[in-house]
Design an enzyme around this catalytic site. Structure first.
Site, PDB file in Angstrom:
ATOM      1  CE  LYS A   1       0.979   1.877  -9.688  1.00 50.16           C
ATOM      2  NZ  LYS A   1       1.896   1.523  -8.598  1.00 50.16           N
ATOM      3  CE  LYS A   2      -1.691   4.450  -6.733  1.00 48.11           C
ATOM      4  NZ  LYS A   2      -0.970   5.068  -5.633  1.00 48.11           N
TER       5      LYS A   2
END
Length: 131
Positions: free
Chosen positions: A44-45
């Site tokens: 996600k990051k």
């Protein structure tokens, strides 16, 4: 008994995390928290959490309003997690407003306001600045 479920990384615990967990619990009788796995957080990051998943799980489990914690392995499994834990309500921060509406067919979806002027990213950036 009304079960509430929420999801997050919960890295570098701060007052915003506590606020949303307490407000999520107020939506029902039992609060289940899905903690993003280290691999999911990286996907996600593009960075791993500061604290590994088992430590984040233990930290969140120690908070009085939390009844159960599990590791969320995949964003695509949210519906399965909701069903597995028989959640009546999914609670997310309002920065996700509308993004979980597709789950309204299996549970109530509530978006709660985030605590202003605090975020994990902001804290990590501040720490790096002074390191």
């Amino acid at each position: 008994m009304k079960t509430v479920i929420t999801f997050g990384t919960f890295d570098v615990l701060h007052i915003g995390h506590i606020n949303i967990l307490q407000r999520a619990k107020s939506q029902g009788d039992r609060l289940i928290v899905g903690i993003s796995s280290d691999a999911l957080n990286f996907a996600k990051k593009n960075r791993y959490p500061v604290y590994p998943e088992q430590e984040r799980k233990a930290i969140i489990a120690s908070i009085g309003c939390v009844d159960e914690v599990f590791i969320e392995e995949s964003l695509e499994l949210k519906a399965e997690y909701i069903k597995k834990y028989a959640a009546h309500t999914l609670v997310m921060g309002n920065d996700w407003e509308g993004k979980f509406d597709n789950y309204k067919t299996i549970c109530e979806v509530v978006y709660l306001p985030r605590t202003e002027n605090i975020s994990t990213t902001q804290i990590i950036t501040q720490i790096r600045k002074y390191a």
